[in-house]
Design a protein around this motif. Structure first.
Motif, mmCIF file in Angstrom:
data_model
loop_
_atom_site.group_PDB
_atom_site.id
_atom_site.type_symbol
_atom_site.label_atom_id
_atom_site.label_comp_id
_atom_site.label_asym_id
_atom_site.label_seq_id
_atom_site.Cartn_x
_atom_site.Cartn_y
_atom_site.Cartn_z
ATOM 1 N N ILE A 1 0.845 -1.182 0.000
ATOM 2 C CA ILE A 1 0.000 0.000 0.000
ATOM 3 C C ILE A 1 0.887 1.240 0.000
ATOM 4 O O ILE A 1 1.941 1.275 0.625
ATOM 5 C CB ILE A 1 -0.960 0.012 1.215
ATOM 6 C CG1 ILE A 1 -0.181 -0.019 2.533
ATOM 7 C CG2 ILE A 1 -1.911 -1.174 1.135
ATOM 8 C CD1 ILE A 1 -1.063 0.139 3.742
ATOM 9 N N ILE A 2 0.467 2.268 -0.702
ATOM 10 C CA ILE A 2 1.305 3.437 -0.926
ATOM 11 C C ILE A 2 1.624 4.182 0.363
ATOM 12 O O ILE A 2 2.641 4.870 0.464
ATOM 13 C CB ILE A 2 0.625 4.374 -1.947
ATOM 14 C CG1 ILE A 2 1.628 5.383 -2.509
ATOM 15 C CG2 ILE A 2 -0.590 5.050 -1.336
ATOM 16 C CD1 ILE A 2 2.701 4.765 -3.360
ATOM 17 N N ALA A 3 0.783 4.018 1.389
ATOM 18 C CA ALA A 3 1.003 4.726 2.659
ATOM 19 C C ALA A 3 2.205 4.190 3.423
ATOM 20 O O ALA A 3 2.715 4.854 4.327
ATOM 21 C CB ALA A 3 -0.254 4.632 3.530
ATOM 22 N N GLN A 4 2.668 2.976 3.070
ATOM 23 C CA GLN A 4 3.785 2.355 3.776
ATOM 24 C C GLN A 4 4.860 1.956 2.772
ATOM 25 O O GLN A 4 4.834 0.868 2.203
ATOM 26 C CB GLN A 4 3.299 1.133 4.564
ATOM 27 C CG GLN A 4 2.271 1.465 5.624
ATOM 28 C CD GLN A 4 1.781 0.231 6.355
ATOM 29 O OE1 GLN A 4 2.207 -0.881 6.087
ATOM 30 N NE2 GLN A 4 0.872 0.423 7.294
ATOM 31 N N LYS A 5 5.798 2.845 2.577
ATOM 32 C CA LYS A 5 6.864 2.603 1.606
ATOM 33 C C LYS A 5 7.713 1.412 2.036
ATOM 34 O O LYS A 5 8.139 1.320 3.189
ATOM 35 C CB LYS A 5 7.736 3.853 1.482
ATOM 36 C CG LYS A 5 8.561 3.931 0.212
ATOM 37 C CD LYS A 5 9.222 5.299 0.112
ATOM 38 C CE LYS A 5 9.926 5.477 -1.221
ATOM 39 N NZ LYS A 5 10.562 6.816 -1.313
ATOM 40 N N GLY A 6 7.958 0.505 1.115
ATOM 41 C CA GLY A 6 8.703 -0.706 1.424
ATOM 42 C C GLY A 6 10.205 -0.498 1.451
ATOM 43 O O GLY A 6 10.715 0.600 1.207
ATOM 44 N N THR A 7 10.932 -1.589 1.727
ATOM 45 C CA THR A 7 12.382 -1.515 1.920
ATOM 46 C C THR A 7 13.151 -1.694 0.616
ATOM 47 O O THR A 7 13.960 -0.853 0.244
ATOM 48 C CB THR A 7 12.833 -2.578 2.941
ATOM 49 O OG1 THR A 7 12.153 -2.342 4.174
ATOM 50 C CG2 THR A 7 14.337 -2.498 3.177
ATOM 51 N N GLY A 8 12.956 -2.819 -0.090
ATOM 52 C CA GLY A 8 13.661 -3.025 -1.348
ATOM 53 C C GLY A 8 14.136 -4.456 -1.527
ATOM 54 O O GLY A 8 13.943 -5.321 -0.664
ATOM 55 N N ILE A 9 14.782 -4.718 -2.664
ATOM 56 C CA ILE A 9 15.235 -6.060 -3.040
ATOM 57 C C ILE A 9 16.658 -5.978 -3.583
ATOM 58 O O ILE A 9 16.976 -5.103 -4.394
ATOM 59 C CB ILE A 9 14.307 -6.674 -4.114
ATOM 60 C CG1 ILE A 9 12.888 -6.852 -3.565
ATOM 61 C CG2 ILE A 9 14.858 -8.014 -4.603
ATOM 62 C CD1 ILE A 9 11.874 -7.267 -4.615
ATOM 63 N N ILE A 10 17.515 -6.913 -3.144
ATOM 64 C CA ILE A 10 18.875 -7.041 -3.656
ATOM 65 C C ILE A 10 19.063 -8.473 -4.152
ATOM 66 O O ILE A 10 18.764 -9.427 -3.434
ATOM 67 C CB ILE A 10 19.924 -6.732 -2.567
ATOM 68 C CG1 ILE A 10 19.769 -5.300 -2.052
ATOM 69 C CG2 ILE A 10 21.339 -6.958 -3.102
ATOM 70 C CD1 ILE A 10 20.659 -4.998 -0.860
ATOM 71 N N ILE A 11 19.559 -8.625 -5.371
ATOM 72 C CA ILE A 11 19.849 -9.942 -5.939
ATOM 73 C C ILE A 11 21.309 -9.948 -6.397
ATOM 74 O O ILE A 11 21.729 -9.076 -7.163
ATOM 75 C CB ILE A 11 18.915 -10.284 -7.103
ATOM 76 C CG1 ILE A 11 17.457 -10.310 -6.616
ATOM 77 C CG2 ILE A 11 19.293 -11.632 -7.729
ATOM 78 C CD1 ILE A 11 16.442 -10.576 -7.713
ATOM 79 N N GLY A 12 22.079 -10.933 -5.932
ATOM 80 C CA GLY A 12 23.514 -10.970 -6.184
ATOM 81 C C GLY A 12 23.899 -11.467 -7.568
ATOM 82 O O GLY A 12 23.054 -11.812 -8.401
ATOM 83 N N ASP A 13 25.184 -11.528 -7.811
ATOM 84 C CA ASP A 13 25.744 -11.890 -9.115
ATOM 85 C C ASP A 13 25.427 -13.333 -9.489
ATOM 86 O O ASP A 13 25.408 -14.226 -8.641
ATOM 87 C CB ASP A 13 27.263 -11.717 -9.099
ATOM 88 C CG ASP A 13 27.697 -10.281 -8.863
ATOM 89 O OD1 ASP A 13 26.882 -9.363 -9.067
ATOM 90 O OD2 ASP A 13 28.867 -10.085 -8.459
ATOM 91 N N ARG A 14 25.170 -13.532 -10.781
ATOM 92 C CA ARG A 14 24.999 -14.863 -11.390
ATOM 93 C C ARG A 14 23.831 -15.647 -10.798
ATOM 94 O O ARG A 14 23.817 -16.882 -10.848
ATOM 95 C CB ARG A 14 26.298 -15.682 -11.278
ATOM 96 C CG ARG A 14 27.485 -15.034 -11.964
ATOM 97 C CD ARG A 14 28.777 -15.784 -11.671
ATOM 98 N NE ARG A 14 29.052 -15.817 -10.225
ATOM 99 C CZ ARG A 14 29.605 -14.821 -9.542
ATOM 100 N NH1 ARG A 14 29.950 -13.702 -10.146
ATOM 101 N NH2 ARG A 14 29.798 -14.939 -8.235
ATOM 102 N N THR A 15 22.875 -14.964 -10.260
ATOM 103 C CA THR A 15 21.700 -15.629 -9.702
ATOM 104 C C THR A 15 20.606 -15.735 -10.760
ATOM 105 O O THR A 15 20.345 -14.785 -11.499
ATOM 106 C CB THR A 15 21.199 -14.860 -8.465
ATOM 107 O OG1 THR A 15 22.099 -15.121 -7.382
ATOM 108 C CG2 THR A 15 19.805 -15.275 -8.061
ATOM 109 N N GLY A 16 19.979 -16.913 -10.824
ATOM 110 C CA GLY A 16 18.935 -17.160 -11.810
ATOM 111 C C GLY A 16 17.584 -17.379 -11.153
ATOM 112 O O GLY A 16 17.436 -18.282 -10.319
ATOM 113 N N ILE A 17 16.619 -16.561 -11.520
ATOM 114 C CA ILE A 17 15.259 -16.656 -11.000
ATOM 115 C C ILE A 17 14.379 -17.262 -12.088
ATOM 116 O O ILE A 17 14.310 -16.735 -13.195
ATOM 117 C CB ILE A 17 14.720 -15.266 -10.603
ATOM 118 C CG1 ILE A 17 15.714 -14.514 -9.706
ATOM 119 C CG2 ILE A 17 13.361 -15.396 -9.947
ATOM 120 C CD1 ILE A 17 16.054 -15.191 -8.424
ATOM 121 N N SER A 18 13.702 -18.349 -11.777
ATOM 122 C CA SER A 18 12.915 -19.040 -12.793
ATOM 123 C C SER A 18 11.529 -18.406 -12.953
ATOM 124 O O SER A 18 11.201 -17.408 -12.301
ATOM 125 C CB SER A 18 12.790 -20.524 -12.455
ATOM 126 O OG SER A 18 12.368 -21.256 -13.589
#
Length: 232
Positions: free
Chosen positions: A110-127
């Motif tokens: 919800i826009i009233a509660q700004k989230g933190t974020g996402i970090i994805i490291g090197d050579r990682t594969g998301i299916s």
């Protein structure tokens, strides 16, 4: 082969080799698709906070708040990937990251509660069809592989007061961390507050509700440690 050498250079891996043979028609088709993805990437990079290499962008990819997205070398976003980087820390994608089709990454619910974020490291594969909810923060290490339909949640609804509607009791945000060199099986769900150590394997369909020490193999609903890789 020229294409194999090119991929070897892009991946920064001098030992990379094709294990199968391909016809000229196969190679032409793959080259055509990758070329189209690079062209789309040239346009998208204009809207990103930072991009240090090539972007391979599939069709119907949507990136909102790209000014909060930082991408490393040779990022691949396949068809229909949806990313919303609006958050306190944005989204950071390392070198050689690939995110398969129909995946969703977002950081603010919800826009009233700004989230933190996402970090994805090197050579990682998301299916395919991954669902990453980064309201409380998600950090994924290097060289992680994931099967399709993996879900990661970093926020939970509060529900302790039976006299108040659950939707009106607010949320609790807790970061999720996945270490380096992990294998997350297809259909696995990882809940908020979980820390998965380096070298872990999460069996397909597992629901991880508690933190896991390094090199553990876990399975089940809820997931339990069934073996340590050092004992295999």
């Amino acid at each position: 082969m020229i294409i194999e050498k090119l991929i070897r250079k892009l991946k920064g891996n001098p030992d990379y080799k094709w294990e199968s043979t391909y016809s000229e028609r196969d190679l032409l088709s793959v080259t055509k698709i990758r070329f189209a993805q690079v062209i789309r990437g040239l346009w998208l990079r204009l809207f990103l906070k930072k991009c240090t290499g090539l972007l391979f962008i599939g069709s119907n990819v949507k990136v909102r708040h790209g000014y909060q997205l930082r991408a490393g070398k040779n990022l691949i976003l396949e068809d229909n990937v949806s990313i919303n980087a609006l958050s306190l820390n944005g989204i950071v994608l390392g070198d050689q990251v690939s995110i398969a089709r129909d995946s969703i990454l977002f950081c603010t619910g919800i826009i009233a509660q700004k989230g933190t974020g996402i970090i994805i490291g090197d050579r990682t594969g998301i299916s395919a069809r991954a669902y990453f909810a980064g309201q409380g923060g998600i950090t994924i290490g290097n060289d992680v592989i994931m099967g399709p339909n993996v879900q990661i949640f970093s926020e939970n609804h509060n529900y302790s007061n039976i006299n108040i509607l659950i939707k009106d009791q607010g949320v609790t945000k807790q970061a999720v961390t996945i270490g380096n060199n992990c294998w997350i099986g297809g259909g696995a769900t990882i809940l908020s507050g979980v820390n998965i150590g380096d070298g872990c394997i999460v069996a397909a369909g597992s629901v991880v509700v508690k933190s896991i020490p390094a090199n553990s193999i876990v399975a089940g609903v809820p997931a339990r440690i069934i073996k340590n890789r050092e004992e295999v």
